[in-house]
Design a protein around this motif. Structure first.
Motif, PDB file in Angstrom:
ATOM      1  N   ARG A 133      -4.479   6.769  -0.075  1.00  8.60           N
ATOM      2  CA  ARG A 133      -3.944   7.355  -1.300  1.00  8.60           C
ATOM      3  C   ARG A 133      -2.679   8.136  -0.982  1.00  8.60           C
ATOM      4  O   ARG A 133      -2.574   8.754   0.071  1.00  8.60           O
ATOM      5  N   PRO A 134      -1.699   8.113  -1.900  1.00  4.37           N
ATOM      6  CA  PRO A 134      -0.447   8.833  -1.632  1.00  4.37           C
ATOM      7  C   PRO A 134      -0.649  10.339  -1.624  1.00  4.37           C
ATOM      8  O   PRO A 134      -1.477  10.873  -2.360  1.00  4.37           O
ATOM      9  N   ASN A 136       5.031   8.676 -14.841  1.00  6.24           N
ATOM     10  CA  ASN A 136       5.817   8.619 -13.615  1.00  6.24           C
ATOM     11  C   ASN A 136       7.244   9.063 -13.928  1.00  6.24           C
ATOM     12  O   ASN A 136       7.976   8.389 -14.646  1.00  6.24           O
ATOM     13  N   HIS A 142      -3.786   5.573  -9.018  1.00 11.01           N
ATOM     14  CA  HIS A 142      -2.518   5.511  -8.299  1.00 11.01           C
ATOM     15  C   HIS A 142      -2.027   4.066  -8.209  1.00 11.01           C
ATOM     16  O   HIS A 142      -2.810   3.143  -7.945  1.00 11.01           O
ATOM     17  N   VAL A 143      -0.730   3.888  -8.397  1.00 12.74           N
ATOM     18  CA  VAL A 143      -0.124   2.555  -8.394  1.00 12.74           C
ATOM     19  C   VAL A 143      -0.373   1.806  -7.090  1.00 12.74           C
ATOM     20  O   VAL A 143      -0.785   0.634  -7.113  1.00 12.74           O
ATOM     21  N   PRO A 144      -0.154   2.399  -5.899  1.00 10.64           N
ATOM     22  CA  PRO A 144      -0.364   1.622  -4.673  1.00 10.64           C
ATOM     23  C   PRO A 144      -1.822   1.231  -4.463  1.00 10.64           C
ATOM     24  O   PRO A 144      -2.097   0.151  -3.909  1.00 10.64           O
ATOM     25  N   ALA A 160       3.842   7.904  -9.014  1.00 12.76           N
ATOM     26  CA  ALA A 160       3.186   6.634  -8.685  1.00 12.76           C
ATOM     27  C   ALA A 160       1.769   6.612  -9.246  1.00 12.76           C
ATOM     28  O   ALA A 160       0.795   6.429  -8.527  1.00 12.76           O
ATOM     29  N   ARG A 161       1.651   6.817 -10.543  1.00  8.94           N
ATOM     30  CA  ARG A 161       0.343   6.795 -11.196  1.00  8.94           C
ATOM     31  C   ARG A 161       0.291   5.697 -12.249  1.00  8.94           C
ATOM     32  O   ARG A 161       1.301   5.367 -12.873  1.00  8.94           O
ATOM     33  N   GLU A 183       0.534  13.368  -2.929  1.00  9.68           N
ATOM     34  CA  GLU A 183       1.407  13.866  -3.989  1.00  9.68           C
ATOM     35  C   GLU A 183       1.788  15.332  -3.782  1.00  9.68           C
ATOM     36  O   GLU A 183       2.873  15.758  -4.152  1.00  9.68           O
ATOM     37  N   TRP A 204       0.801  -1.215   0.000  1.00 11.93           N
ATOM     38  CA  TRP A 204       0.000   0.000   0.000  1.00 11.93           C
ATOM     39  C   TRP A 204       0.839   1.273   0.000  1.00 11.93           C
ATOM     40  O   TRP A 204       0.310   2.359  -0.155  1.00 11.93           O
ATOM     41  N   LYS A 205       2.159   1.143   0.197  1.00 12.40           N
ATOM     42  CA  LYS A 205       3.033   2.316   0.173  1.00 12.40           C
ATOM     43  C   LYS A 205       3.430   2.618  -1.269  1.00 12.40           C
ATOM     44  O   LYS A 205       3.867   1.732  -1.994  1.00 12.40           O
ATOM     45  N   ALA A 206       3.296   3.871  -1.691  1.00 11.20           N
ATOM     46  CA  ALA A 206       3.673   4.260  -3.047  1.00 11.20           C
ATOM     47  C   ALA A 206       5.166   4.015  -3.251  1.00 11.20           C
ATOM     48  O   ALA A 206       5.990   4.491  -2.459  1.00 11.20           O
TER      49      ALA A 206
END
Length: 646
Positions: free
Chosen positions: A621-622, A502, A532-534, A517-518, A624, A468-470
């Motif tokens: 969500r990260p 990214n 978002h990637v994570p 991280a998209r 940004e 779950w961490k970006a």
């Protein structure tokens, strides 16, 4: 409620204790960062997924780094940056490449005919470095009990044995594989093609005739019951180097040999004492062994040119040159395959080739195709990305896409992004620019696509923080990278990030790192919940874990008891993730829910054998954009972070 029949029979007043099996089914978390690399390698099985856990294993199975293998360099960067497990699929252009081979012949019936065809396991030049040595059950200087001269002239059993040994050498003369007690008889339990094909990673063998192959090296005629006069002068030639020596000198060699084993030791000592050509080891490493009633002499190198020849009348009298073969039989004719084209990479689902070979592989979470970045045609690149994304969506995998190598600056990237509009899915993420690092093959700086290193960063982040961490930020350093092909500014990054690119940045003190991280669906204009990637990877992780963890449900009675067990299993798994920080919310109720009851599974569903489970998660969500507001009050500066954009 489950019933339990007591195993203990009460016979006295008291307390009886029994252990009952748990009725709770657990859902285990699956892997998160096993990366598949598909493309050209120097060697290895074609279109066959192979799991490796380190670059040393990759070198052994796939030939290591090569100047034309983007995959090999990507795998190297993956393990350098923290990757743990990789799945390699070697793909080649259809119809290209040839396999190195050699033919082993037999002259036992006094007419030479091929017996075995030996092939390198896979096509490529690498097979030309292999060498094959054969001997007929040779015993290395055995004890006297095995010497035929000590049994009243009776022949050693090996003289009539139809088995043989086979060794595989590499170009440096190292024994890579060894097989003993082989037979050319198909009914034998050590039939050569069967044993070698099952146990060798380097060669395969086909039987093309009858009989066993001739041994490598020079083999004498059978010696009689008593040794002949050994006080003779001999001339020997190994390769192009010719030497003379006295086989037995009573004044220097002591007591004369009485057995064939003692003669082998004497001849070996004499050969090793002869001067070699500069830098050679042919004489110094010569070996003389006993096989039945014969001597076998092999040069101390694996150069096929180093044939041992005994010259002159004395050598003929001793029978030292009955059959002459090179010390090893080299494989020849191997040619490398050409790099795969778009259709080769896409492959066939029916034939399980190309990326489709991954359909039968469990526990693959990331997919990289490092060769795409060098394609001249962006349309070909997009075609492969489209097919790969479809596979990733079916297999719950994230595709890491390398930006085209021709994107020389931020403006070129913005202009070229239009070609990717057709593949803006949430199962792929695009990374720009390429990396600059030292090529281990040349020692010079060279550009490489970033997907392998990024996959390693993702694996490292998963291990340290969780899926779950970006995989971005100051902790996402690109190890081993000296520079980037494009040094992006804040402004240029601000133009590319909202488009779903990214960016890789070089920041002071931190060095090169991942700064985005998209997913490709993460462009601001698309407003995707999987942008978002994570977030996307966490959802894939939860889906796959529940998919596997609930397999036991199949064929169970579809009633409230089953629904309760499903809710309990799924909730326990999600609560573990919640405690680890995977979800937002201060309580489990705010972080996730599991619903499986009469509302999700109707009577019609029950009649059709369907049970529906509704799972909801609130992913983190990260951040940004971190905005710091400063307000001047009473001559002091008060700082506090405001709420940032998602």
């Amino acid at each position: 409620m489950p019933t339990h029949v007591s195993a203990a029979r009460p016979t006295y007043p008291g307390v009886y204790v029994e252990e009952l099996p748990s009725t709770t089914r657990t859902v285990s978390a699956v892997t998160t960062s096993v990366t598949a690399f598909v493309g050209h390698t120097r060697r290895g099985p074609l279109d066959e997924p192979v799991r490796v856990t380190g670059f040393t294993e990759f070198e052994r199975l796939f030939g290591g780094l090569g100047p034309r293998s983007a995959v090999a360099h990507a795998v190297h960067q993956y393990f350098t940056n923290g990757g743990g497990t990789a799945v390699i699929v070697r793909v080649a252009k259809a119809g290209s490449g040839t396999t190195a081979r050699t033919a082993l012949a037999s002259t036992e019936d006094h007419s030479e005919h091929p017996v075995l065809e030996v092939y390198a396991r896979e096509p490529g030049r690498w097979g030309n470095a292999l060498r094959i040595a054969v001997d007929h059950g040779t015993r290395r200087h055995g004890p006297r009990d095995h010497d035929p001269l000590h049994h009243g002239g009776h022949h050693d059993s090996h003289d009539h044995d139809e088995t043989f040994d086979l060794r595989v050498y590499d170009a440096r003369g190292n024994v890579r594989e060894s097989f003993t007690g082989l037979s050319a008889d198909p009914d034998h339990d050590r039939h050569a093609p069967t044993v070698i094909d099952a146990g060798s990673r380097l060669i395969r063998v086909e039987a093309v005739g009858e009989g066993r192959p001739d041994p490598s090296g020079t083999v004498s005629k059978p010696f009689g019951h008593h040794l002949p006069d050994l006080a003779v002068d001999l001339t020997v030639k190994i390769g192009e180097v010719e030497r003379e020596f006295t086989l037995y000198d009573p004044d220097r060699d002591g007591e004369a040999p009485r057995t064939l084993a003692e003669l082998a030791l004497l001849l070996e000592r004499k050969l090793r004492a002869l001067p070699d050509a500069p830098g050679r080891h042919a004489y110094a490493g010569a070996e003389v062994t006993v096989s039945g009633r014969r001597l076998r002499v092999v040069a101390g190198s694996t150069d096929p040119r180093d044939v041992v020849r005994f010259l002159g009348e004395c050598a003929n009298d001793l029978g030292l040159e009955a059959s002459v073969n090179p010390p090893v039989f080299p494989l020849k004719g191997g040619e490398d395959s050409e790099a795969p084209g778009p259709q080769d990479l896409i492959g066939s689902e029916a034939g399980r080739t190309g990326i489709q070979a991954l359909r039968g592989v469990a526990d693959v979470n990331l997919l990289t195709l490092p060769e795409l970045a060098a394609y001249d045609s962006v349309d070909d690149m997009v075609t492969v990305v489209s097919a790969a994304q479809r596979l990733c969506a079916e297999r719950r995998v994230l595709l890491l896409v390398d930006a085209p190598a021709r994107w020389a600056d931020a403006d070129a990237a913005r202009a070229g992004l239009a070609a990717f509009d057709a593949v803006r899915g949430d199962h792929a993420a695009l990374y720009f620019p390429h990396l600059r690092l030292t090529d281990p093959l040349t020692g010079r700086l060279r550009s490489f696509p970033p997907s392998g290193a990024v996959a390693g960063v993702i694996a490292r982040t998963d291990a340290e923080r969780g899926v779950w961490k970006a995989p971005a930020g100051t902790g996402a350093r690109l190890l081993g990278v000296q520079a980037l092909t494009v040094d992006l500014t804040d402004r240029e990054t601000g133009l590319l990030n909202p488009l779903g690119v990214n960016c890789l940045r070089t920041l002071p003190l931190a060095g090169p790192l991942v700064w985005g991280a998209r997913t490709l669906a993460g462009a601001d204009t698309l407003d995707s919940e999987w942008g978002h990637v994570p977030v996307r990877r966490l959802a894939l992780h939860v889906e796959e874990s529940l998919h596997r963890g609930l397999q036991w449900v199949v064929f169970e009675p579809n009633d409230e008891n089953l629904w309760q067990q499903i809710r309990l299993s799924a909730s326990a798994y999600l609560h573990t993730l919640f405690r680890q920080g995977a979800f937002k919310g201060s309580t489990p109720r705010e972080a996730y829910f599991v619903k499986c009851d009469h509302e999700t599974t109707t009577a019609e569903d029950i009649a059709n054998g369907v049970v529906n489970v509704l799972v909801g998660i609130a992913p983190v969500r990260p951040a940004e954009f971190v905005i710091v507001r400063i307000q001047q009050t009473s001559g002091q500066a008060a700082l506090w972070p405001a709420e940032g954009a998602p």
